[in-house]
Design an enzyme around this catalytic site. Structure first.
Site, mmCIF file in Angstrom:
data_model
loop_
_atom_site.group_PDB
_atom_site.id
_atom_site.type_symbol
_atom_site.label_atom_id
_atom_site.label_comp_id
_atom_site.label_asym_id
_atom_site.label_seq_id
_atom_site.Cartn_x
_atom_site.Cartn_y
_atom_site.Cartn_z
ATOM 1 N N LYS A 158 -20.840 -22.602 -1.504
ATOM 2 C CA LYS A 158 -20.317 -22.921 -0.168
ATOM 3 C C LYS A 158 -19.227 -21.926 0.204
ATOM 4 O O LYS A 158 -18.278 -21.728 -0.532
ATOM 5 C CB LYS A 158 -19.725 -24.327 -0.132
ATOM 6 C CG LYS A 158 -19.300 -24.710 1.284
ATOM 7 C CD LYS A 158 -18.516 -25.999 1.332
ATOM 8 C CE LYS A 158 -17.032 -25.814 1.152
ATOM 9 N NZ LYS A 158 -16.375 -24.980 2.183
ATOM 10 N N GLU A 175 3.754 -20.546 -2.492
ATOM 11 C CA GLU A 175 2.788 -19.530 -2.068
ATOM 12 C C GLU A 175 2.710 -19.508 -0.535
ATOM 13 O O GLU A 175 2.496 -20.541 0.092
ATOM 14 C CB GLU A 175 1.408 -19.854 -2.653
ATOM 15 C CG GLU A 175 0.393 -18.769 -2.365
ATOM 16 C CD GLU A 175 -0.966 -19.036 -3.003
ATOM 17 O OE1 GLU A 175 -1.458 -20.175 -2.918
ATOM 18 O OE2 GLU A 175 -1.535 -18.087 -3.569
ATOM 19 N N CYS A 178 -4.566 -14.085 -3.670
ATOM 20 C CA CYS A 178 -3.859 -15.056 -4.518
ATOM 21 C C CYS A 178 -2.980 -14.354 -5.543
ATOM 22 O O CYS A 178 -2.018 -14.928 -6.036
ATOM 23 C CB CYS A 178 -4.806 -16.038 -5.169
ATOM 24 S SG CYS A 178 -6.389 -15.350 -5.554
ATOM 25 N N VAL A 208 -6.282 -28.472 -3.844
ATOM 26 C CA VAL A 208 -7.702 -28.846 -3.936
ATOM 27 C C VAL A 208 -8.181 -28.736 -5.390
ATOM 28 O O VAL A 208 -8.961 -29.570 -5.863
ATOM 29 C CB VAL A 208 -8.573 -27.997 -2.976
ATOM 30 C CG1 VAL A 208 -10.051 -28.288 -3.192
ATOM 31 C CG2 VAL A 208 -8.202 -28.282 -1.521
ATOM 32 N N SER A 215 -6.983 -23.402 -3.167
ATOM 33 C CA SER A 215 -5.589 -23.834 -3.321
ATOM 34 C C SER A 215 -5.405 -24.717 -4.559
ATOM 35 O O SER A 215 -6.346 -25.366 -5.027
ATOM 36 C CB SER A 215 -5.164 -24.621 -2.075
ATOM 37 O OG SER A 215 -5.977 -25.761 -1.949
ATOM 38 N N GLU A 221 -9.717 -21.204 -10.070
ATOM 39 C CA GLU A 221 -8.829 -20.062 -9.826
ATOM 40 C C GLU A 221 -8.000 -20.420 -8.606
ATOM 41 O O GLU A 221 -8.525 -20.514 -7.501
ATOM 42 C CB GLU A 221 -9.667 -18.800 -9.620
ATOM 43 C CG GLU A 221 -8.878 -17.535 -9.878
ATOM 44 C CD GLU A 221 -8.418 -16.872 -8.600
ATOM 45 O OE1 GLU A 221 -7.269 -17.169 -8.183
ATOM 46 O OE2 GLU A 221 -9.190 -16.104 -8.020
HETATM 47 P P1 ADP Z 1 -7.212 -22.299 1.274
HETATM 48 O O1 ADP Z 1 -5.821 -22.779 1.408
HETATM 49 O O2 ADP Z 1 -7.381 -21.011 0.588
HETATM 50 O O3 ADP Z 1 -8.057 -22.469 2.493
HETATM 51 P P2 ADP Z 1 -8.579 -24.546 0.143
HETATM 52 O O4 ADP Z 1 -8.407 -24.976 -1.267
HETATM 53 O O5 ADP Z 1 -8.196 -25.483 1.223
HETATM 54 O O6 ADP Z 1 -7.797 -23.182 0.174
HETATM 55 O O7 ADP Z 1 -10.069 -24.070 0.409
HETATM 56 C C1 ADP Z 1 -10.843 -23.357 -0.514
HETATM 57 C C2 ADP Z 1 -12.253 -23.874 -0.473
HETATM 58 O O8 ADP Z 1 -12.269 -25.231 -0.927
HETATM 59 C C3 ADP Z 1 -12.879 -23.885 0.909
HETATM 60 O O9 ADP Z 1 -14.239 -23.495 0.793
HETATM 61 C C4 ADP Z 1 -12.769 -25.338 1.336
HETATM 62 O O10 ADP Z 1 -13.741 -25.744 2.263
HETATM 63 C C5 ADP Z 1 -12.960 -26.047 0.011
HETATM 64 N N1 ADP Z 1 -12.414 -27.411 -0.075
HETATM 65 C C6 ADP Z 1 -11.399 -27.954 0.649
HETATM 66 N N2 ADP Z 1 -11.175 -29.237 0.264
HETATM 67 C C7 ADP Z 1 -12.062 -29.526 -0.725
HETATM 68 C C8 ADP Z 1 -12.326 -30.667 -1.565
HETATM 69 N N3 ADP Z 1 -11.623 -31.775 -1.446
HETATM 70 N N4 ADP Z 1 -13.291 -30.571 -2.494
HETATM 71 C C9 ADP Z 1 -13.993 -29.418 -2.654
HETATM 72 N N5 ADP Z 1 -13.801 -28.309 -1.900
HETATM 73 C C10 ADP Z 1 -12.851 -28.343 -0.953
#
Ligand code: ADP
Length: 485
Positions: free
Chosen positions: A191, A396, A299, A247, A244, A265
């Site tokens: 995804k 960050e 990152c 997450v 992040s 990561e």
């Molecule tokens: P960033 O701050 O870099 O956008 P995120 O961690 O929000 O970081 O997003 C990184 C990826 O994780 C994206 O593809 C996002 O759609 C996905 N994501 C966000 N929330 C969830 C979740 N609860 N479970 C799995 N994937 C998620």
């Protein structure tokens, strides 16, 4: 009281934009499941925009839980029916073919990456796309040599990998995830991030052209709920996530007490350490490369600068001088150093941190470069006289914002640099090899660059300590994340 200082010392170049005509993009992208483009069950699509112009580029399908289920089942079918049974050298041939096709279409991938994500074309053309091809080449070579990678251990694939990637290196992160998984005999559902889905769909087209068996790679788009459905799906044997720390923690909780393996990561707050015996001009270039190029959307960005007190003034003076010549603007222009911030919400996050830095009392320097009237932009920003306790030093930011702290002794800088919840990367600049080795053993960071910064190679493992996550991508270590014994 904090001071706000700006300086104008621009350089003028004639515009040298890359033509958008090199990219053939569709108005709408469906999900790539089981080797075909299929409509999303909900019929919902979301827009992806160019952050430099705010224009809509395309619409992409939003995958819901039913679509995730289809994709995971397609991946399982391909795993049990074809891919895990295929001779390893044949698997390798497909990976070589993908690598070569990426090289052939490199220009198009670079243009689409810069349009969709805002990064300068110089970066996407010279870093993202060649490295993505190199990852496929590198892991293609390992496909039939797993017995040498893991002697006498009979490495077996894990099964179906659910792979979730962020928006800062969309194609490269897809390559980091897909190439080792396939080389080891796994199939994948990947995804893309919600603001940067296009190069993943261009990769899907390329994978179709490469003739990869149906369902070995499935590519979908959507936001957090789609990612969560992948993580929680019973067919997922492995979760590979880059994103992040928040997450990452949710994912780790979700898979606790399941058979699912994971590599995470996550965030970083890298220290770039400059000693007085460093080659200062090169170090300044390394600082700029570490935090300002690519808008600080990395990152492993060198977002904390530790400078030995005796050279602090000269380093900061040279840094400001160099910052003044950085060109912020059209990502498709080959002269651009700093492109667009990836999204409005990320720009708001960065601006909020800049306000916090000023409120905390650090002195701020920004260049006066002209910014385009439309789109999301942030001037390169420097906070001097920051302190360890400042939020701009601890958290960050993921933007072109650098905080400077001085130090006097090696022990002091090691303690300060390690004093963060993260541990992804670090940089050290010195003329003395002994200092480098001393620091590399004591820095709690997955990667430590010496007299350089942000250098990547498919052969080198990458990954973090502490809240920067666990597991390694790249190199031999990257293979072990996709096998069991
Ligand atoms: P960033 O701050 O870099 O956008 P995120 O961690 O929000 O970081 O997003 C990184 C990826 O994780 C994206 O593809 C996002 O759609 C996905 N994501 C966000 N929330 C969830 C979740 N609860 N479970 C799995 N994937 C998620």
């Amino acid at each position: 009281m904090s001071k706000k200082e700006t300086k104008l010392q621009g350089w003028n170049y004639s515009p040298a934009p890359e033509s958008k005509s090199g990219a053939s993009l569709k108005k709408q992208y469906d999900l790539f499941i089981g080797g075909k483009m299929v409509k999303p069950t909900s019929g919902k699509y979301f827009k992806t925009i160019n952050p430099a112009t705010e224009e809509v580029i395309s619409e992409v399908a939003e995958a819901n839980a039913a679509d995730v289920d289809k994709a995971m089942k397609a991946a399982r079918k391909a795993y049990t029916g074809v891919w895990s049974k295929m001779k390893a050298s044949e698997r390798g041939k497909y990976l070589f073919r993908i690598a070569r096709l990426i090289q052939e279409r490199a220009r198009e991938f670079a243009i689409v990456e810069s349009m969709d994500g805002g990064k300068p074309i110089r970066e996407s053309r010279d870093v993202d796309v060649p490295l993505a091809a190199n990852h496929f080449f590198y892991y293609a070579g390992w496909a039939d040599k797993l017995d040498y990678a893991f002697p006498n251990r009979q490495a077996q694939p894990l099964g179906v990998a659910a792979q979730i990637i962020p928006w800062n290196f969309p194609l490269l992160m897809a390559a980091w995830k897909i190439a080792p998984a396939l080389a080891c005999g796994n199939t994948v559902v990947l995804k893309s991030a919600e603001t940067t889905p296009l190069t993943a769909y261009k990769l899907a087209e390329l994978i179709q052209d490469a003739g990869l068996p149906e369902g070995v790679v499935n590519i979908i788009s959507g936001a957090g709920a789609t990612g969560a459905a992948m993580v929680n799906h019973p067919e997922a044997d492995k979760i590979a996530f880059t994103g992040s720390t928040d997450v990452g923690k949710i994912i780790q909780k979700a898979i606790a007490a399941t058979h699912k393996k994971a590599t995470l990561e996550l965030g970083g707050k890298a220290a770039n350490i400059i000693f007085e015996d460093a080659p200062i001009d090169q170090a300044v270039e390394g600082i700029v490369n570490g935090i300002y190029f690519n808008q600080g959307h990395v990152c492993c960005a060198g977002s904390r600068l530790f400078v030995e007190e005796s050279v602090k003034d000269v380093v900061i003076a040279k840094l400001k001088h160099r910052m003044a010549s950085l060109i912020v603007g059209d990502p498709l222009d080959k002269n651009t150093d700093i492109g667009a911030i990836n999204s409005r919400s990320q720009l708001q996050t960065i601006e909020n941190y800049i306000r916090i830095g000023l409120d905390e009392g650090a002195d701020m320097f920004q260049t006066d470069c002209k910014l385009p009237s439309k789109g999301f932009w942030c001037r390169p920003t420097l906070f001097t006289d920051a302190s360890q306790s400042h939020r701009i030093v601890q958290e960050e930011i993921f933007g072109p914002v650098l905080a400077v702290i001085s130090f006097r002794t090696i022990d002091e800088v090691i303690a300060k640099a390690n004093n963060t919840p993260y541990g992804l990367s670090a940089g050290v600049w010195t003329d003395k090899g002994s200092k480098i080795f001393n620091l590399t053993t004591k820095m709690r960071a997955g990667v430590v660059w010496a007299n350089t910064y942000n250098k990547f190679d498919p052969v080198s493992p990458f990954g973090g300590y502490k809240e920067s996550g666990f597991g390694r991508e790249g190199g031999l270590h990257g293979l072990s994340a996709y096998v069991q014994f």
